[in-house]
Design a protein around this motif. Structure first.
Motif, PDB file in Angstrom:
ATOM      1  N   GLN A  66       0.815  -1.214   0.000  1.00 49.03           N
ATOM      2  CA  GLN A  66       0.000   0.000   0.000  1.00 49.03           C
ATOM      3  C   GLN A  66       0.848   1.262   0.000  1.00 49.03           C
ATOM      4  O   GLN A  66       0.465   2.293  -0.572  1.00 49.03           O
ATOM      5  N   GLN A  67       2.034   1.190   0.622  1.00 51.96           N
ATOM      6  CA  GLN A  67       2.905   2.361   0.687  1.00 51.96           C
ATOM      7  C   GLN A  67       3.383   2.785  -0.694  1.00 51.96           C
ATOM      8  O   GLN A  67       3.721   3.947  -0.907  1.00 51.96           O
ATOM      9  N   GLY A  68       3.439   1.845  -1.622  1.00 53.53           N
ATOM     10  CA  GLY A  68       3.831   2.190  -2.983  1.00 53.53           C
ATOM     11  C   GLY A  68       2.746   2.926  -3.732  1.00 53.53           C
ATOM     12  O   GLY A  68       3.021   3.621  -4.715  1.00 53.53           O
ATOM     13  N   LEU A  69       1.490   2.763  -3.278  1.00 56.18           N
ATOM     14  CA  LEU A  69       0.366   3.458  -3.902  1.00 56.18           C
ATOM     15  C   LEU A  69       0.176   4.827  -3.248  1.00 56.18           C
ATOM     16  O   LEU A  69       0.391   5.859  -3.867  1.00 56.18           O
ATOM     17  N   TYR A  70      -0.227   4.800  -1.994  1.00 55.71           N
ATOM     18  CA  TYR A  70      -0.380   6.049  -1.233  1.00 55.71           C
ATOM     19  C   TYR A  70      -0.562   5.700   0.232  1.00 55.71           C
ATOM     20  O   TYR A  70      -0.842   4.556   0.592  1.00 55.71           O
ATOM     21  N   GLU A  71      -0.410   6.710   1.082  1.00 59.38           N
ATOM     22  CA  GLU A  71      -0.663   6.558   2.514  1.00 59.38           C
ATOM     23  C   GLU A  71      -1.586   7.678   2.977  1.00 59.38           C
ATOM     24  O   GLU A  71      -1.391   8.844   2.608  1.00 59.38           O
ATOM     25  N   TYR A  72      -2.578   7.307   3.761  1.00 61.16           N
ATOM     26  CA  TYR A  72      -3.546   8.261   4.298  1.00 61.16           C
ATOM     27  C   TYR A  72      -3.230   8.508   5.764  1.00 61.16           C
ATOM     28  O   TYR A  72      -3.217   7.568   6.574  1.00 61.16           O
ATOM     29  N   ASN A  93      -5.289  16.656   1.441  1.00 59.74           N
ATOM     30  CA  ASN A  93      -4.179  17.216   2.208  1.00 59.74           C
ATOM     31  C   ASN A  93      -3.489  16.173   3.078  1.00 59.74           C
ATOM     32  O   ASN A  93      -2.394  16.426   3.603  1.00 59.74           O
ATOM     33  N   TYR A  94      -4.122  15.017   3.244  1.00 58.49           N
ATOM     34  CA  TYR A  94      -3.587  13.994   4.154  1.00 58.49           C
ATOM     35  C   TYR A  94      -3.225  12.703   3.415  1.00 58.49           C
ATOM     36  O   TYR A  94      -3.036  11.671   4.037  1.00 58.49           O
ATOM     37  N   ILE A  95      -3.147  12.816   2.115  1.00 55.29           N
ATOM     38  CA  ILE A  95      -2.754  11.658   1.310  1.00 55.29           C
ATOM     39  C   ILE A  95      -1.365  11.908   0.728  1.00 55.29           C
ATOM     40  O   ILE A  95      -1.149  12.925   0.054  1.00 55.29           O
ATOM     41  N   ARG A  96      -0.462  10.999   1.008  1.00 53.69           N
ATOM     42  CA  ARG A  96       0.905  11.104   0.504  1.00 53.69           C
ATOM     43  C   ARG A  96       1.088  10.105  -0.643  1.00 53.69           C
ATOM     44  O   ARG A  96       0.849   8.906  -0.475  1.00 53.69           O
ATOM     45  N   TRP A 101       2.336   5.781  -7.627  1.00 49.15           N
ATOM     46  CA  TRP A 101       1.524   6.946  -7.981  1.00 49.15           C
ATOM     47  C   TRP A 101       2.389   7.947  -8.747  1.00 49.15           C
ATOM     48  O   TRP A 101       1.991   8.472  -9.793  1.00 49.15           O
ATOM     49  N   GLN A 102       3.603   8.201  -8.239  1.00 48.08           N
ATOM     50  CA  GLN A 102       4.503   9.154  -8.903  1.00 48.08           C
ATOM     51  C   GLN A 102       4.861   8.694 -10.308  1.00 48.08           C
ATOM     52  O   GLN A 102       4.907   9.497 -11.248  1.00 48.08           O
ATOM     53  N   MET A 135      -1.835  -1.105 -14.486  1.00 49.04           N
ATOM     54  CA  MET A 135      -1.252   0.226 -14.359  1.00 49.04           C
ATOM     55  C   MET A 135      -2.288   1.244 -13.875  1.00 49.04           C
ATOM     56  O   MET A 135      -2.397   2.352 -14.400  1.00 49.04           O
ATOM     57  N   GLU A 136      -3.037   0.830 -12.849  1.00 53.41           N
ATOM     58  CA  GLU A 136      -4.002   1.724 -12.229  1.00 53.41           C
ATOM     59  C   GLU A 136      -4.349   1.210 -10.840  1.00 53.41           C
ATOM     60  O   GLU A 136      -4.124   0.041 -10.517  1.00 53.41           O
ATOM     61  N   PHE A 137      -4.861   2.109 -10.006  1.00 54.95           N
ATOM     62  CA  PHE A 137      -5.349   1.713  -8.688  1.00 54.95           C
ATOM     63  C   PHE A 137      -6.370   2.748  -8.207  1.00 54.95           C
ATOM     64  O   PHE A 137      -6.438   3.876  -8.727  1.00 54.95           O
ATOM     65  N   HIS A 138      -7.185   2.336  -7.235  1.00 50.76           N
ATOM     66  CA  HIS A 138      -8.266   3.181  -6.722  1.00 50.76           C
ATOM     67  C   HIS A 138      -7.868   3.805  -5.392  1.00 50.76           C
ATOM     68  O   HIS A 138      -7.266   3.152  -4.540  1.00 50.76           O
ATOM     69  N   VAL A 139      -8.193   5.080  -5.229  1.00 48.63           N
ATOM     70  CA  VAL A 139      -7.959   5.795  -3.967  1.00 48.63           C
ATOM     71  C   VAL A 139      -9.307   5.890  -3.255  1.00 48.63           C
ATOM     72  O   VAL A 139     -10.174   6.676  -3.648  1.00 48.63           O
TER      73      VAL A 139
END
Length: 279
Positions: A66-72, A93-96, A101-102, A135-139
């Motif tokens: 999950q850290q490779g996608l994003y962290e809330y 503002n709280y999603i890294r 993702w990058q 090559m996609e994921f859901h937030v």
């Protein structure tokens, strides 16, 4: 888009074929091999040669997919809500953003390095199957779907510390970097030490391969350790003739660059002691 190697990285024909096949198939390239054989450096050289941005994700034993996608960061949002901060109204503002993702949202094609994937939990590769395939994921927090604008070149390295799942392997192009032979390693040394005395290289590599093939050695020295050792030999202006001693009669000069645990040092000490007794 073809990778032909670089002046700073010696790549054999099979490795070049593997890299270009993975680029053409748009599949992740899984690179295995002994530590220190240039797996991580390969991704950097591909990015440099093709003029692409390099995005590195260094995997640790505690890393989660999950850290490779994003962290809330829910804790920060809760704290800000208690303080009446207006930022709390926008969850973004709280999603890294994570490294995937990058890479997915980079304006141009990038090289994504997932380094030492075998360090993580066994479920780590399975948790990335869909994301690397589609090559996609859901937030979930924002309801958006992040899709790759341009499919990145994905390089995944493994030191073969644990087996990777079959479902993951099916989605990768695989290449094993064999330890270089003496001729190839001499070319690598020349790249790092232009103009080095050839007699020193010959004696040093003869000694180096004798050490690698010593029965009972727990950790065989790698390419990077050979380069460190030769750099020290050059710095200390060691006479090539001094490297020609029988491996059984003495510890290698500057052996701390090659032998990385006390068991291997004791092995060579015992070999030298036994050889002296037999004389």
């Amino acid at each position: 888009m073809q990778f032909q190697g670089t002046a700073d990285y010696i790549a054999d024909k099979d490795l070049l074929v593997a890299v270009n096949a993975a680029i053409q198939l748009e599949r992740p390239l899984l690179v295995k091999g002994e530590p220190g054989t240039g797996k991580t450096e390969l991704a950097r050289q591909i990015a440099s040669a093709l003029g692409l941005q390099l995005i590195e994700w260094n995997v640790k034993s505690t890393t989660k997919a999950q850290q490779g996608l994003y962290e809330y960061d829910a804790v920060s949002r809760l704290r800000d809500s208690q303080l009446g901060d207006a930022r709390v109204n926008d969850v973004r503002n709280y999603i890294r953003q994570g490294k995937l993702w990058q890479a997915f949202t980079a304006p141009d094609k990038a090289v994504l390095l997932i380094d030492e994937i075998d360090k993580a939990d066994i479920e780590f590769p399975n948790d990335l199957l869909q994301e690397l395939d589609r090559m996609e994921f859901h937030v979930y927090e924002t309801g958006e779907t992040v899709r790759a604008k341009v499919r990145p070149v994905v390089i995944i390295t493994s030191n073969n510390e644990k087996e990777l799942p079959d479902a993951f392997l099916r989605r990768c192009f695989f290449h094993y970097i064999r330890f270089p032979d003496a001729e190839t390693l001499a070319r690598i040394v020349e790249v790092h030490h232009p103009g080095i005395k050839q007699e020193l290289v010959r004696q040093a590599l003869t000694r180096f391969y004798e050490i690698r093939e010593t029965p009972g050695l727990r950790k065989r020295p790698s390419t990077s350790e050979a380069l460190d050792w030769i750099r020290l030999l050059v710095s200390d202006d060691v006479d090539p003739a001094d490297l020609g001693a029988d491996i059984r009669t003495a510890l290698p000069k500057l052996h701390g660059a090659l032998l990385k645990n006390e068991q291997d040092v004791h092995l060579f000490e015992r070999l030298a002691f036994m050889a002296r007794r037999e004389r």
